[in-house]
Scaffold this motif. Structure first.
Motif, PDB file in Angstrom:
ATOM      1  N   ARG A  41      -3.921  13.777   5.760  1.00 54.14           N
ATOM      2  CA  ARG A  41      -4.606  14.911   5.128  1.00 54.14           C
ATOM      3  C   ARG A  41      -3.885  15.418   3.890  1.00 54.14           C
ATOM      4  N   LEU A  42      -2.751  14.791   3.575  1.00 55.98           N
ATOM      5  CA  LEU A  42      -2.081  15.119   2.311  1.00 55.98           C
ATOM      6  C   LEU A  42      -2.334  14.040   1.258  1.00 55.98           C
ATOM      7  N   GLY A  43      -3.270  13.152   1.522  1.00 56.19           N
ATOM      8  CA  GLY A  43      -3.646  12.165   0.502  1.00 56.19           C
ATOM      9  C   GLY A  43      -2.755  10.945   0.447  1.00 56.19           C
ATOM     10  N   VAL A  44      -1.955  10.735   1.488  1.00 57.00           N
ATOM     11  CA  VAL A  44      -1.064   9.571   1.512  1.00 57.00           C
ATOM     12  C   VAL A  44      -1.637   8.540   2.491  1.00 57.00           C
ATOM     13  N   THR A  45      -1.779   7.297   2.048  1.00 56.52           N
ATOM     14  CA  THR A  45      -2.240   6.250   2.961  1.00 56.52           C
ATOM     15  C   THR A  45      -1.054   5.414   3.432  1.00 56.52           C
ATOM     16  N   VAL A  46      -1.169   4.908   4.661  1.00 52.79           N
ATOM     17  CA  VAL A  46      -0.108   4.078   5.248  1.00 52.79           C
ATOM     18  C   VAL A  46      -0.781   2.875   5.900  1.00 52.79           C
ATOM     19  N   ASN A  47      -0.457   1.703   5.426  1.00 48.15           N
ATOM     20  CA  ASN A  47      -1.055   0.486   5.966  1.00 48.15           C
ATOM     21  C   ASN A  47       0.005  -0.579   6.167  1.00 48.15           C
ATOM     22  N   ALA A  48      -0.387  -1.635   6.870  1.00 41.39           N
ATOM     23  CA  ALA A  48       0.525  -2.763   7.068  1.00 41.39           C
ATOM     24  C   ALA A  48      -0.177  -4.047   6.664  1.00 41.39           C
ATOM     25  N   VAL A  49       0.591  -5.015   6.233  1.00 36.73           N
ATOM     26  CA  VAL A  49       0.061  -6.366   6.091  1.00 36.73           C
ATOM     27  C   VAL A  49       0.817  -7.246   7.085  1.00 36.73           C
ATOM     28  N   ALA A  64      -0.848 -19.707   4.058  1.00 34.81           N
ATOM     29  CA  ALA A  64      -0.964 -18.747   2.960  1.00 34.81           C
ATOM     30  C   ALA A  64       0.332 -18.785   2.155  1.00 34.81           C
ATOM     31  N   ASP A  65       0.272 -18.325   0.910  1.00 33.09           N
ATOM     32  CA  ASP A  65       1.505 -18.310   0.123  1.00 33.09           C
ATOM     33  C   ASP A  65       1.853 -16.872  -0.278  1.00 33.09           C
ATOM     34  N   PRO A  66       3.039 -16.679  -0.849  1.00 32.97           N
ATOM     35  CA  PRO A  66       3.474 -15.307  -1.158  1.00 32.97           C
ATOM     36  C   PRO A  66       2.494 -14.536  -2.037  1.00 32.97           C
ATOM     37  N   ASP A  67       1.810 -15.224  -2.952  1.00 31.98           N
ATOM     38  CA  ASP A  67       0.857 -14.509  -3.818  1.00 31.98           C
ATOM     39  C   ASP A  67      -0.319 -13.939  -3.027  1.00 31.98           C
ATOM     40  N   ASP A  68      -0.708 -14.632  -1.954  1.00 33.80           N
ATOM     41  CA  ASP A  68      -1.796 -14.099  -1.115  1.00 33.80           C
ATOM     42  C   ASP A  68      -1.393 -12.773  -0.488  1.00 33.80           C
ATOM     43  N   VAL A  69      -0.153 -12.717  -0.018  1.00 34.40           N
ATOM     44  CA  VAL A  69       0.352 -11.474   0.576  1.00 34.40           C
ATOM     45  C   VAL A  69       0.470 -10.394  -0.501  1.00 34.40           C
TER      46      VAL A  69
END
Lengths: 85, 244
Positions: free
Chosen positions: B172-180, B211-216
């Motif tokens: 709710r403070l506008g910060v997103t948190v995600n994982a790959v 997959a390669d590093p560029d995909d990540v």
């Protein structure tokens, strides 16, 4: 600005931004009895770190947590002195 | 033209981290790459990147007392921090029953504790400014399991739990948190794997390749971008379909 006025100004700004209603900000005001929730508190710590460059909560024990606004101001006063030393 | 937004990428001297740093620089961010030491590959990438878009800051992330000063230095030198990519990790393999205690401890320290503390210090500024992006690099091993990687897997699973709960804290403070969650990627970290094992994994994946590093890096760049403004608390798997 004094430490107290800085903290009060930040609390007023944060509560205004988050639509919280606060009682008069006196030294004996118990923080937990107000609408100033944990997220507001985290914001206050972030903004105070910007002002002072110190975070007194990084190494504190839970038992030392400030209860009143006066405790909080005293905590930041001590942290600022320790940081300057 | 507005000032480029600053993004910290840890472990950015090589492999996936370097690919992430280069991609974000190409997308217009000011990247602060953090690692123990720079590398020829990083210097070459910084030279090829748009002028002033890739910077290096040396820090041993395992020294957790250095993290708060690091964040302060980045803010002083590069302004408010818009994004943080927690990529640095070690991949020490070993059977748990015979793994030295210090190896277990080092894995947890660098892969779990350090990113949590670094995030703690970075997210404060994001909360105060009302915007920000955090991307944690996990691994498909967090949910598939792999022989002799139990501790590594635990640390990578910890990043997913951390991601989901923190997204609730700061959303709710506008910060997103995600994982790959990358699958097996051709990097120095997977060099220890023999060729037949790599071929076996590639053959089993839906796309019949790794997959390669560029995909990540492209997945991270999406999550950091404005296009991902309504994406938070999720895990984006990049594994050429090996867990499909």
């Amino acid at each position: 600005m004094t430490m107290r006025s800085t903290i009060v100004a930040e609390i007023e700004a944060i509560t205004r931004d988050h639509d919280k209603t606060m009682p008069p900000l006196t030294d004996d005001m118990v923080l937990m009895d107000t609408e100033f929730d944990s997220l507001c508190f985290a914001l206050l710590v972030a903004r105070m770190e910007d002002h002072l460059g110190v975070d007194p909560f990084g190494t504190m024990e839970v038992a030392d947590l400030p209860v009143t606004l006066g405790d909080l101001v005293a905590l930041y006063d001590r942290a600022a002195v320790a940081n300057a030393a | 033209m507005s000032e480029p937004r600053t993004v910290i990428v840890t472990g950015a001297s090589r492999g996936i981290g370097l690919a992430i740093a280069s991609t974000l620089a190409a997308e217009g961010f000011r990247v602060v790459a953090v690692a123990r030491r720079s590398s020829e590959a990083f210097e070459a990438a910084a030279t090829a990147a748009p002028a002033g878009s890739m910077h290096f800051m040396a820090c041993d992330l395992g020294r957790t007392d250095a993290l708060q000063p690091l964040v302060r230095s980045v803010r002083v030198e590069h302004g408010p921090i818009y994004g943080l990519v927690n990529n640095a990790a070690i991949g020490t393999p070993g059977l748990l029953a015979t793994m030295p205690d210090h190896a277990v401890s080092d894995l947890v320290h660098l892969n779990t504790l350090a990113p949590m503390l670094l995030t703690k210090y970075v997210v404060r500024g994001m909360m105060a400014s009302g915007s920000g992006r955090i991307v944690n690099v996990s691994s498909i091993i967090a949910f598939t399991g792999y022989n002799a990687l139990s501790v590594y897997a635990a640390t990578k699973a910890s990043m997913i739990g951390f991601t989901r709960s923190l997204s609730r804290e700061v959303g709710r403070l506008g910060v997103t948190v995600n994982a790959v969650a990358p699958g097996f990627i051709e990097t120095a970290l997977t060099e220890g794997m023999d060729e037949s094992e790599r071929e076996r994994i590639a053959k089993r994946s839906a796309l019949r390749r790794l997959a390669d590093p560029d995909d990540v890096a492209n997945a991270v760049a999406y999550l950091v971008s404005d296009k991902a403004r309504n994406v938070t608390g999720t895990v984006l798997t990049v594994d050429a379909g090996s867990t499909a």
